[in-house]
Design a protein around this motif. Structure first.
Motif, mmCIF file in Angstrom:
data_model
loop_
_atom_site.group_PDB
_atom_site.id
_atom_site.type_symbol
_atom_site.label_atom_id
_atom_site.label_comp_id
_atom_site.label_asym_id
_atom_site.label_seq_id
_atom_site.Cartn_x
_atom_site.Cartn_y
_atom_site.Cartn_z
ATOM 1 N N UNK A 131 0.850 -1.186 0.000
ATOM 2 C CA UNK A 131 0.000 0.000 0.000
ATOM 3 C C UNK A 131 0.890 1.242 0.000
ATOM 4 N N UNK A 132 0.336 2.360 -0.433
ATOM 5 C CA UNK A 132 1.100 3.602 -0.553
ATOM 6 C C UNK A 132 1.709 3.971 0.797
ATOM 7 N N UNK A 133 2.985 4.284 0.784
ATOM 8 C CA UNK A 133 3.668 4.705 2.002
ATOM 9 C C UNK A 133 4.150 3.567 2.880
ATOM 10 N N UNK A 134 3.869 2.342 2.483
ATOM 11 C CA UNK A 134 4.256 1.183 3.299
ATOM 12 C C UNK A 134 5.721 0.828 3.058
ATOM 13 N N UNK A 135 6.457 0.512 4.140
ATOM 14 C CA UNK A 135 7.809 -0.034 4.000
ATOM 15 C C UNK A 135 7.707 -1.553 3.953
ATOM 16 N N UNK A 136 8.502 -2.167 3.113
ATOM 17 C CA UNK A 136 8.418 -3.627 2.984
ATOM 18 C C UNK A 136 9.744 -4.282 3.380
ATOM 19 N N UNK A 137 9.630 -5.526 3.840
ATOM 20 C CA UNK A 137 10.815 -6.311 4.200
ATOM 21 C C UNK A 137 11.192 -7.193 3.029
#
Lengths: 123, 109
Positions: free
Chosen positions: B16-22
């Motif tokens: 989603x917009x603005x989400x940081x991912x691992x």
């Protein structure tokens, strides 16, 4: 932290830190967190994690290895959090050291002793 | 020359917009340290991956300098911003000059 590894290795660690910091002062116990197991059964693959919000780069050293250099994480503009995990080799029981270069140009240091049952540099 | 070097990367296919991912990466590689000796007592020459870089749409996420103390089959886990839909490029640099690459697309919803 108390530093009592064998002489030549301690010097190599000091040199590696000086090269990274340019001789700047280090502070302990800041934003930098180093997570490593207290006891590692197998020194060939020891999980570690570093986390330093706002860091530009984090240097990892294994003070008791034949060569203390392990690696350096450089965080780019798209780094979502200045943290990283990896797996490292430890030749025996020793201190693992992390040094973070913060965005304001200061340096922080953290260390943790890892007791190793089977060393990871043998041959 | 390392044989059968295979990169593996785990990236979510959407965020989603603005989400940081691992992101998790693993590459099969012996990471010969240069410290070991063979049966005849000769030192086995160093042969490692010495650098790993991840970019997203051309901008750097992480750039790792690697030494022989990184374990066999180097593994990294880290966090990336995803400002828009695009492509992650993962690059591993071998001592022998080989370059291994992998890419993953992600959609921002």
């Amino acid at each position: 932290a108390i530093f009592l590894p064998r002489i030549g290795w301690a010097d190599a660690t000091t040199d590696a830190i000086a090269e990274f910091t340019g001789g700047a002062d280090l502070t302990e116990g800041g934003a930098l967190k180093l997570t490593a197991p207290e006891i590692a059964e197998n020194g060939n693959t020891v999980p570690i994690e570093v986390d330093a919000p706002g860091a530009e780069a984090i240097l990892i050293l294994a003070t008791g290895n034949p060569n203390p250099d392990v690696g350096t994480f450089h965080f780019g503009p798209l780094s979502g959090a200045q943290m990283a995990s990896t797996r490292i080799r430890l030749a025996g029981t020793q201190d693992v050291v992390a040094v973070a270069k913060m965005a304001d140009g200061t340096f922080q240091r953290a260390s943790q002793e890892v007791k190793v049952t089977i060393g990871g540099c043998g041959g | 020359m390392a044989d059968n070097v295979t990169p593996r990367v785990r990236v979510p296919s959407s965020a989603s917009a603005g989400e940081d991912i691992t992101i998790k990466t693993l590459i099969s590689h012996p990471m010969e340290s240069g410290q070991r000796k063979d049966k005849e007592g000769n030192t086995i020459p160093r042969s490692i991956i010495n650098r790993f870089v991840t970019t997203f749409n051309g901008e750097t996420v992480i750039d790792v300098t690697m030494e022989p103390a990184i374990s066999t089959n180097p593994y990294f886990e880290f966090v990336s911003k995803v400002p828009e839909s695009g492509t992650f490029e993962f690059t591993w640099y071998d001592d022998d000059g080989s370059v291994y690459t992998e890419s993953k697309d992600i959609t921002v919803e």
